[in-house]
Scaffold this motif. Structure first.
Motif, PDB file in Angstrom:
ATOM      1  N   THR A   1       0.841  -1.199   0.000  1.00  0.00           N
ATOM      2  CA  THR A   1       0.000   0.000   0.000  1.00  0.00           C
ATOM      3  C   THR A   1       0.880   1.254   0.000  1.00  0.00           C
ATOM      4  O   THR A   1       2.072   1.193   0.303  1.00  0.00           O
ATOM      5  CB  THR A   1      -0.873   0.050   1.254  1.00  0.00           C
ATOM      6  N   ASP A   2       0.255   2.371  -0.316  1.00  0.00           N
ATOM      7  CA  ASP A   2       0.970   3.648  -0.266  1.00  0.00           C
ATOM      8  C   ASP A   2       1.621   3.869   1.090  1.00  0.00           C
ATOM      9  O   ASP A   2       2.763   4.303   1.182  1.00  0.00           O
ATOM     10  CB  ASP A   2      -0.017   4.802  -0.524  1.00  0.00           C
ATOM     11  N   ALA A   3       0.860   3.562   2.129  1.00  0.00           N
ATOM     12  CA  ALA A   3       1.358   3.807   3.483  1.00  0.00           C
ATOM     13  C   ALA A   3       2.621   2.986   3.759  1.00  0.00           C
ATOM     14  O   ALA A   3       3.608   3.500   4.311  1.00  0.00           O
ATOM     15  CB  ALA A   3       0.274   3.466   4.504  1.00  0.00           C
ATOM     16  N   GLU A   4       2.611   1.735   3.339  1.00  0.00           N
ATOM     17  CA  GLU A   4       3.782   0.881   3.569  1.00  0.00           C
ATOM     18  C   GLU A   4       5.003   1.403   2.806  1.00  0.00           C
ATOM     19  O   GLU A   4       6.118   1.414   3.317  1.00  0.00           O
ATOM     20  CB  GLU A   4       3.484  -0.570   3.119  1.00  0.00           C
TER      21      GLU A   4
ATOM     22  N   ALA B   1       6.346   4.567   4.402  1.00  0.00           N
ATOM     23  CA  ALA B   1       7.057   4.273   5.653  1.00  0.00           C
ATOM     24  C   ALA B   1       8.489   3.818   5.375  1.00  0.00           C
ATOM     25  O   ALA B   1       9.393   4.015   6.193  1.00  0.00           O
ATOM     26  CB  ALA B   1       6.305   3.217   6.447  1.00  0.00           C
ATOM     27  N   ASN B   2       8.729   3.204   4.231  1.00  0.00           N
ATOM     28  CA  ASN B   2      10.076   2.729   3.901  1.00  0.00           C
ATOM     29  C   ASN B   2      10.782   3.623   2.882  1.00  0.00           C
ATOM     30  O   ASN B   2      11.770   3.202   2.258  1.00  0.00           O
ATOM     31  CB  ASN B   2       9.995   1.298   3.356  1.00  0.00           C
ATOM     32  N   ASN B   3      10.274   4.834   2.709  1.00  0.00           N
ATOM     33  CA  ASN B   3      10.879   5.780   1.769  1.00  0.00           C
ATOM     34  C   ASN B   3      11.047   5.206   0.366  1.00  0.00           C
ATOM     35  O   ASN B   3      12.044   5.470  -0.311  1.00  0.00           O
ATOM     36  CB  ASN B   3      12.235   6.270   2.279  1.00  0.00           C
TER      37      ASN B   3
ATOM     38  N   PRO C   1      13.833  -0.486  -5.105  1.00  0.00           N
ATOM     39  CA  PRO C   1      12.652   0.372  -5.095  1.00  0.00           C
ATOM     40  C   PRO C   1      11.393  -0.430  -5.409  1.00  0.00           C
ATOM     41  O   PRO C   1      11.436  -1.369  -6.205  1.00  0.00           O
ATOM     42  CB  PRO C   1      12.917   1.380  -6.219  1.00  0.00           C
ATOM     43  N   TYR C   2      10.300  -0.062  -4.741  1.00  0.00           N
ATOM     44  CA  TYR C   2       9.021  -0.674  -5.088  1.00  0.00           C
ATOM     45  C   TYR C   2       8.670  -0.262  -6.506  1.00  0.00           C
ATOM     46  O   TYR C   2       8.956   0.850  -6.927  1.00  0.00           O
ATOM     47  CB  TYR C   2       7.921  -0.196  -4.145  1.00  0.00           C
TER      48      TYR C   2
END
Ligand SMILES: [Zn+2]
Length: 478
Positions: free
Chosen positions: A132-135, A138-140, A149-150
Motif C-alpha cells: 500500500t501507499d502507506a507501507e 514508511a520505507n521511503n 525500489p518498489y
C-alpha cells in the motif's frame, strides 16, 4: 481408522533450503508420526512453490530457463526431506501439470468472487507481493527486505472479493472452528481482520510476468503466484473429484512461518469459503530462528546449513535441538556452542547414558534376561496435551523429566552394589522397572527422534536384551 491430513507451507524455490524450513518440516513430521502411531491414516504433504517473476529473474541470472532452475532447487528441498527423515508421503510442485490444471479449474469456480479492475499501487518482485501507499511511504520507497525500489503498478488486473468474507473468517477464528495457535498469532491476525480486509489483486499481465499459470479465458494475464500456490493444499488431494480429497479435507493441521500468516489466515480461508469448503481445523504458526542472536545473512556469515549440522551431529541431534530448544510458541536462537552443550549434556549424558548403562548392567549381571518386565504405567496426559497444542518443546520437557528421574533412580539404587551382594531378585526388580520405563520412553520418543527410538527399541524391545549398536550419542570434544 481415523484420518489425519497435515501440510507444511510449500517452499519458494528462489534459494537453497534454510533452517527455518527445516524446523517446519520437523514439526510437521512429529505430528504425522504421532498420528500414525495412533493408528490414523495420514497424508503428509510438503513441496515447492515455483512460479512468479522472481523465479524467472533468478533463472535468467543463472543462464537457465525457469523450469530447469526450479527443478534443481526443488530437488534440494526433496533432499532435505530425506536428510531430516521427514515422513511426508507426497511432495507437490506447483509446476506439476496436475496442479496447474486444477488451479485453473478452481479459478473458474471462484468466478462469482472475481472481477476485473484497475490496480494502482506498488509491488516488490522480491516478495512477490503488493504494497500500500502507506507501507511504501514508511520505507521511503525502498523495500527494506530486498533493498530495491518498489515498482509502481498501474494495470488491469483481476481482483478477488476478499472483503466479502471478513465476517465469516473472523467468526470462525473466534469460535475456534478455525483454531490458530499460538494465541499471540491468533490475536495478531484477528486485529488485521478487524481493521477490515480489502479485495486483492490476483493476477498480473503476462507481458510483465510470464512464468505462471494463465488466467482461464484470458491469456493476457497469469494468476498471481500466491493465489495459485495456496491452492496446492487441495490440488494435491485431487480436488474436487478424487476420493482422497473427499476423505482427507479439511486439513487437521497446517503449519506455516509467522511471515505468511495473512495469506493463510485471511486469503486462504476466504478462497475456501468461496468454494463452499470447510476451513482447516488448525493453523500452527512457528517463529523464526536467529543465529547467535542475529538475523541470518550471507554477509554476516552466520547462516546455519541444516545439511552440515546433520553431517556433523546426526539427524536426531539436529531434530532434538530444534524441537526442544526453539520455543514452540516463539522465535528461537541457534548457536553452535549451545548446540554442542545440549548434545553432550541432554543427549549423550542424560539419554545415552541412561539407556547404555541399563542395558550394560542387564547384560553383565543377568545375561540380558530380565524377568517380569511390567507394562509401562506412566500417565502421559501432559505429553499428549503438549503435542495436541503443538508445544513440541514441552512434550520433550516431560520426557526428559522421566529420563532424569530414571538416572537418579539408578544412582540411588546402585544396582552394582545389589549385584555384588548377590540379591538377584531385588536386582531383577530394579532392572525390570528400568527396562519397562525405557521401553516407554522409546515409544514416546519415536515421533521426535525416530532413529534413536528405533535403536533403543532394538536393544530393549524383546525379552533378551541386545547391546546397543555403537554409542547412542558419542561425546563431541570439539
Ligand atoms: Zn521486497
Amino acid at each position: 481408522m481415523g484420518k489425519y491430513y497435515v501440510t507444511t507451507s510449500i517452499a519458494y524455490v528462489n534459494a537453497d533450503p534454510h533452517i527455518g524450513f527445516a524446523l517446519e518440516l520437523i514439526y510437521a513430521d512429529v505430528l504425522a508420526r504421532y498420528a500414525r502411531n495412533h493408528g490414523d491414516d495420514v497424508i503428509f504433504v510438503t513441496g515447492t512453490d515455483e512460479h512468479g517473476g522472481k523465479i524467472a529473474e533468478r533463472a535468467k541470472a543463472a543462464g537457465q530457463i525457469p523450469q530447469e532452475y526450479a527443478d534443481a532447487i526443488s530437488n534440494r528441498f526433496r533432499e532435505l526431506t530425506k536428510t531430516l527423515l521427514i515422513s511426508n508421503n507426497r511432495f507437490i510442485r506447483t509446476t506439476d501439470p496436475g496442479h496447474e490444471q486444477r488451479a485453473a479449474a478452481i479459478w473458474k469456480q471462484l468466478k462469482k468472487d472475481i472481477y476485473k479492475g484497475k490496480y494502482e499501487g506498488w509491488y516488490c518482485v522480491g516478495d512477490e507481493a503488493f504494497f500500500t501507499d502507506a507501507e511504501v511511504k514508511a520505507n521511503n520507497g525502498i523495500c527494506p527486505a530486498h533493498n530495491r525500489p518498489y515498482e509502481k503498478l498501474t494495470e488491469e488486473n483481476y481482483f478477488f472479493k476478499l472483503s466479502a468474507y471478513t465476517d465469516s473468517i473472523k467468526q470462525a477464528i473466534k469460535d475456534g472452528r478455525y483454531k490458530i495457535i499460538p494465541p499471540t498469532r491468533r490475536n495478531e491476525i484477528l486485529a488485521v481482520i478487524e481493521r477490515g480486509l480489502s479485495d486483492i489483486s490476483i493476477s498480473r499481465p503476462k507481458e510483465k510476468i510470464s512464468w505462471g499459470i494463465p488466467v482461464p479465458g484470458d491469456p493476457s494475464q497469469v494468476i498471481y503466484v500466491w493465489f495459485e500456490a495456496l491452492m496446492n493444499y487441495i490440488t494435491v488431494l485431487g480436488y474436487p473429484e478424487h476420493a482422497d480429497f473427499k476423505r482427507f479435507w479439511p486439513a487437521d493441521v497446517q503449519l506455516i512461518g509467522k511471515d505468511i500468516i495473512r495469506f493463510h489466515a485471511a486469503i486462504w480461508p476466504a478462497m475456501l469459503l468461496s468454494l463452499g469448503l470447510p476451513l482447516p481445523k488448525k493453523l500452527y504458526v512457528h517463529g523464526f530462528i536467529t543465529s547467535d542472536g542475529k538475523k541470518m545473512s550471507k554477509t554476516l556469515g552466520n547462516v546455519v546449513d541444516p545439511f552440515e549440522v546433520v553431517k556433523r551431529y546426526g539427524v536426531d541431534a539436529f531434530r532434538y535441538y530444534l524441537l526442544r530448544h526453539m520455543p514452540s510458541y516463539n522465535d528461537g536462537d541457534f548457536s553452535q556452542e549451545r548446540f554442542k552443550e545440549v548434545y553432550n549434556g541432554e543427549l549423550a549424558h542424560e539419554l545415552g547414558n541412561l539407556v547404555q548403562r541399563t542395558v550394560a548392567m542387564a547384560i553383565q549381571y543377568l545375561k540380558g534376561e530380565v524377568k517380569d518386565v511390567p507394562p509401562p504405567e506412566h500417565d502421559m496426559k501432559a505429553y499428549e496435551e503438549a503435542i495436541d497444542a503443538c508445544r513440541f518443546d514441552q512434550a520433550l520437557e516431560v520426557l526428559w523429566g522421566q529420563v532424569r528421574g530414571l538416572n537418579q533412580y539408578i544412582d540411588e539404587e546402585k544396582p552394582w552394589e545389589i549385584a555384588k551382594a548377590g540379591e538377584v531378585d531385588h536386582l531383577n526388580e530394579v532392572l525390570a522397572y528400568l527396562i519397562s520405563s525405557i521401553r516407554e520412553i522409546a515409544d514416546l520418543l519415536a515421533p521426535f527422534l525416530p532413529e534413536t527410538a528405533a535403536k533403543i527399541s532394538a536393544a530393549v524391545g524383546s525379552n533378551k536384551l541386545q547391546s546397543i549398536n555403537g554409542t547412542l550419542f558419542p561425546i563431541k570434544k570439539q
